[in-house]
Design a protein around this motif. Structure first.
Motif, mmCIF file in Angstrom:
data_model
loop_
_atom_site.group_PDB
_atom_site.id
_atom_site.type_symbol
_atom_site.label_atom_id
_atom_site.label_comp_id
_atom_site.label_asym_id
_atom_site.label_seq_id
_atom_site.Cartn_x
_atom_site.Cartn_y
_atom_site.Cartn_z
ATOM 1 N N LEU A 269 -7.699 -15.003 12.214
ATOM 2 C CA LEU A 269 -6.454 -14.275 11.969
ATOM 3 C C LEU A 269 -6.732 -12.994 11.183
ATOM 4 O O LEU A 269 -6.220 -11.915 11.524
ATOM 5 N N PHE A 270 -7.540 -13.097 10.121
ATOM 6 C CA PHE A 270 -7.937 -11.899 9.375
ATOM 7 C C PHE A 270 -8.606 -10.896 10.307
ATOM 8 O O PHE A 270 -8.296 -9.698 10.298
ATOM 9 N N SER A 271 -9.555 -11.380 11.103
ATOM 10 C CA SER A 271 -10.336 -10.517 11.975
ATOM 11 C C SER A 271 -9.437 -9.817 13.000
ATOM 12 O O SER A 271 -9.582 -8.611 13.254
ATOM 13 N N HIS A 272 -8.505 -10.553 13.584
ATOM 14 C CA HIS A 272 -7.620 -10.011 14.616
ATOM 15 C C HIS A 272 -6.762 -8.877 14.062
ATOM 16 O O HIS A 272 -6.721 -7.774 14.632
ATOM 17 N N GLU A 273 -6.080 -9.142 12.959
ATOM 18 C CA GLU A 273 -5.151 -8.137 12.437
ATOM 19 C C GLU A 273 -5.895 -6.920 11.881
ATOM 20 O O GLU A 273 -5.395 -5.791 11.976
ATOM 21 N N TYR B 59 -7.341 -1.044 1.989
ATOM 22 C CA TYR B 59 -6.748 -2.043 2.886
ATOM 23 C C TYR B 59 -6.280 -3.234 2.074
ATOM 24 O O TYR B 59 -6.941 -3.665 1.114
ATOM 25 N N LEU B 60 -5.111 -3.767 2.492
ATOM 26 C CA LEU B 60 -4.487 -4.883 1.788
ATOM 27 C C LEU B 60 -4.132 -5.985 2.774
ATOM 28 O O LEU B 60 -3.434 -5.745 3.768
ATOM 29 N N PHE B 61 -4.622 -7.191 2.508
ATOM 30 C CA PHE B 61 -4.216 -8.378 3.259
ATOM 31 C C PHE B 61 -3.145 -9.110 2.451
ATOM 32 O O PHE B 61 -3.426 -9.586 1.338
ATOM 33 N N LEU B 62 -1.925 -9.187 2.969
ATOM 34 C CA LEU B 62 -0.859 -9.955 2.326
ATOM 35 C C LEU B 62 -0.897 -11.356 2.920
ATOM 36 O O LEU B 62 -0.415 -11.584 4.027
ATOM 37 N N GLU C 274 0.173 -6.496 12.192
ATOM 38 C CA GLU C 274 -0.674 -5.410 11.747
ATOM 39 C C GLU C 274 0.115 -4.208 11.248
ATOM 40 O O GLU C 274 1.214 -3.931 11.723
ATOM 41 N N HIS C 275 -0.486 -3.495 10.301
ATOM 42 C CA HIS C 275 0.009 -2.213 9.818
ATOM 43 C C HIS C 275 -1.198 -1.305 9.624
ATOM 44 O O HIS C 275 -2.341 -1.749 9.717
ATOM 45 N N ILE C 276 -0.964 -0.029 9.358
ATOM 46 C CA ILE C 276 -2.061 0.920 9.394
ATOM 47 C C ILE C 276 -3.099 0.675 8.293
ATOM 48 O O ILE C 276 -4.290 0.847 8.515
ATOM 49 N N ASP C 277 -2.690 0.260 7.106
ATOM 50 C CA ASP C 277 -3.681 -0.034 6.070
ATOM 51 C C ASP C 277 -3.374 -1.345 5.349
ATOM 52 O O ASP C 277 -3.771 -1.550 4.205
ATOM 53 N N SER C 278 -2.669 -2.216 6.061
ATOM 54 C CA SER C 278 -2.381 -3.544 5.515
ATOM 55 C C SER C 278 -1.984 -4.450 6.656
ATOM 56 O O SER C 278 -1.764 -4.008 7.785
ATOM 57 N N THR D 135 0.822 -1.211 0.000
ATOM 58 C CA THR D 135 0.000 0.000 0.000
ATOM 59 C C THR D 135 0.857 1.263 0.000
ATOM 60 O O THR D 135 0.318 2.371 0.118
ATOM 61 N N LEU D 136 2.176 1.118 -0.147
ATOM 62 C CA LEU D 136 3.004 2.300 -0.362
ATOM 63 C C LEU D 136 2.569 2.983 -1.657
ATOM 64 O O LEU D 136 2.412 2.318 -2.693
ATOM 65 N N PRO D 137 2.379 4.284 -1.669
ATOM 66 C CA PRO D 137 1.966 4.974 -2.897
ATOM 67 C C PRO D 137 3.023 4.832 -3.989
ATOM 68 O O PRO D 137 4.218 5.056 -3.753
ATOM 69 N N ALA D 138 2.586 4.443 -5.175
ATOM 70 C CA ALA D 138 3.498 4.296 -6.314
ATOM 71 C C ALA D 138 3.688 5.662 -6.987
ATOM 72 O O ALA D 138 2.733 6.402 -7.198
ATOM 73 N N VAL D 139 4.958 5.978 -7.324
ATOM 74 C CA VAL D 139 5.259 7.222 -8.041
ATOM 75 C C VAL D 139 5.957 6.922 -9.357
ATOM 76 O O VAL D 139 6.426 7.833 -10.039
#
Length: 585
Positions: free
Chosen positions: A265-269, A218-221, A233-237, A139-143
């Protein structure tokens, strides 16, 4: 601008990195790598994976002096600096760096050197020459093509990157775009079921908090493999690891145990986007990544999150109320069977996470309690206590919503002991006695009393440890007297090796120790210790032969009865149960 160029050396499993920046003064420059990653409370010494580091200024080799394990000083000269370094990447976890010919992954904290004084400048990352068929998920912005930019250093390390053969599954939850980036090798599975269930969980959690959400995407890796599990966890992924067999098969019907664990696991993070990444202890504002950040409040962040992760599976309809109660009974049993709950408080468990919870050994079950597991049960009791005392006007949901509003307004962390104070202010209730018991004593939580207010009856039974807890039924009364061995062990073909010996149990009373290898019981080969022990009458004596450090020993074990430490739950009032589970007035 701080720039990083990353080149993958696939065969040697190393990231070759160039850090470049302009220094307009002739003062010394400090460069360092974090010692830990937010969300995983252990000093991990990431710098030990740096295999080579060199410095250049205006193209000329420059002095770079290491002053401690993770810090270097660059020479006091101005100009265009390049720090060239190599990071060994073979840590298959959610908090490390990994690289093979099949996959690349890294959490920024373990790979990006920080330039002191430049932390608040923009940081740009260029991925140089990844394999042509690889895709990139972050989710890092691409430039630009394979080029990404973050607003600051802390922003940079809050966006993990996955590379390789990635399948993207997309959906919208409450109008917000979500993606699952699936990697690894996996069998055919029901993608529609996975996406539908994760969408329901996300929508339910989004509805539990006031707008705006702390993210606009939001991105689930999700990387799947063999016998792996974890999340960070991360702020948007979030980075997730799971067993490939946990993916939902076609025509499954009700969620099986493996898939339920994956959904949890999805729910927790995902819940952590509000609780830890947004609402957080004052000790984490800002994070100090070179040393431990101590707080007594991890129970409120990991424990409360662990309470809600399974609760949202039921509230979203992904599992039935009965399936939720089964999970809850198993969680209650795990805590009750941990002797450490009688020695360590929740506040102590939170504070000592750095050197106890994350550094467990063979005696840990006797010495510590999990702020995840007991913290979840404290959150359960707190939720039901608030609902009961306020006649349904408030709940833990109310408290969490207001904590989030507070964070949105101030962006400040919560000082020590102030979570409890704010909880009482929000609800208007006096909860001091509960907090004293739950957080600062080793007394057992009032689980039975609290569950009764939600239409659930709790019964403690003496059952085999293998039972694990669950829903009450007729079969649970078929064990009138259960022998308890008092230890955990690993069965091998020619014996069983003890891994943990519990205080006060049969094994300890017979002077057995961890790492002892039992080879015979009453003269018979120990081919299945669990089965053989279950056949011993309580009160009888068993002659045991075992090896300790290569020497044969013999002892006599008096078979002791299992304690009433297995939790069985039953619905006593369906209406009350659903009011709680589905947050109905």
């Amino acid at each position: 601008m701080i720039n990083y160029t990353l080149s993958p050396n696939l065969l040697s499993r190393q990231w070759e990195i160039t850090l470049s920046f302009i220094k307009n003064n002739e003062l010394p420059t400090e460069i360092s790598l974090p010692n830990w990653v937010p969300g995983s409370y252990l000093i991990r010494d990431f710098s030990r994976h740096i295999t080579e580091i060199r410095a250049f200024c205006d193209g000329i080799p420059a002095e770079l002096t290491q002053i401690d394990k993770n810090t270097w000083h660059a020479a006091a000269i101005g100009g265009e600096w390049r720090i060239c370094y190599t990071v060994y990447a073979f840590d298959l976890s959610v908090r490390g760096a990994f690289l093979t010919t099949e996959r690349g992954f890294f959490d920024g904290a373990c790979i990006f050197l920080k330039v002191k004084g430049y932390e608040h400048e923009a940081h740009r990352v260029a991925l140089s020459q990844p394999p042509e068929h690889w895709r990139i998920a972050t989710t890092l912005p691409a430039v630009g093509e394979h080029v990404f930019q973050a607003a600051s250093y802390m922003d940079l390390i809050d966006h993990p990157i996955e590379l390789g053969n990635i399948e993207f599954l997309s959906f919208e939850a409450a109008g917000i775009p979500h993606r699952i980036a699936l990697s690894g090798f996996y069998h055919p599975f029901d993608r529609d079921r996975l996406v539908s269930d994760i969408c329901k969980i996300c929508e339910t959690e989004l509805a539990a908090f006031p707008s705006p959400a702390p993210f606009d995407q939001y991105l689930f890796l999700l990387h799947v493999g063999d016998n792996i599990y974890g999340g960070l966890e991360h702020i948007d992924s979030t980075a997730l690891l799971a067993d490939r067999n946990s993916l939902p098969p076609f025509e499954m019907g009700a969620a099986n145990d493996a898939y339920t664990q994956l959904l949890g696991l999805f729910s927790h993070e995902y819940f952590h986007a509000w609780n830890v990444k947004s609402i957080k202890p004052e000790a984490f504002v800002p994070y100090h990544l070179d040393r431990e950040n101590y707080t007594e409040q991890l129970w409120a962040f990991e424990g409360i999150t662990s309470y809600y992760d399974d609760l949202f599976l039921a509230r979203s309809g992904c599992i039935s109320p009965e399936a939720y109660l089964n999970l809850l009974a198993q969680g209650i049993t795990r805590v009750q069977q941990t002797k450490g709950r009688l020695k360590q408080t929740l506040a102590e468990s939170s504070f000592t996470a750095w050197n106890k919870f994350y550094r467990q050994d063979e005696n840990s079950p006797n010495a510590i309690v999990s702020y995840y597991q007991k913290g979840a049960l404290a959150a359960l009791c707190l939720d039901l206590l608030i609902r009961s005392k306020s006649a349904g006007r408030h709940s833990l949901d109310s408290v969490m919503r207001q904590h989030y509003r507070d964070w949105c307004a101030t962006r400040q962390g919560i000082p020590e002991k102030q979570w409890q104070v704010r909880c009482q202010e929000i609800t208007g209730l006096n909860l001091e006695d509960f907090f004293q018991t739950a957080l600062y004593s080793t007394r057992d939580l009032p689980l039975a009393e609290c569950l009764a207010t939600a239409g659930v009856a709790l019964t403690w039974c003496a059952l085999p440890r293998s039972h694990g807890g669950g829903l009450a039924d007729a079969k649970t009364n078929s064990f009138p007297s259960v022998p308890d061995f008092g230890a955990r062990f690993k069965q091998n073909g020619d014996g069983a090796t003890l891994t943990h010996v519990f205080n006060g149990g049969s094994a300890e009373n017979a002077a057995l120790c961890p790492q002892d290898k039992i080879i015979a019981l009453n003269g018979f080969a120990c081919t299945d210790l669990a089965l053989q022990w279950s056949q011993q009458p309580v009160g009888s004596q068993v002659h045991v032969h075992f090896f300790r450090t290569g020497v044969l020993h013999e002892t006599v074990i008096t078979v002791e009865e299992a304690g009433a430490e297995t939790a069985l739950l039953a619905v006593s009032d369906r209406q009350l149960l659903e009011q709680w589970l589905f947050d109905r007035p």
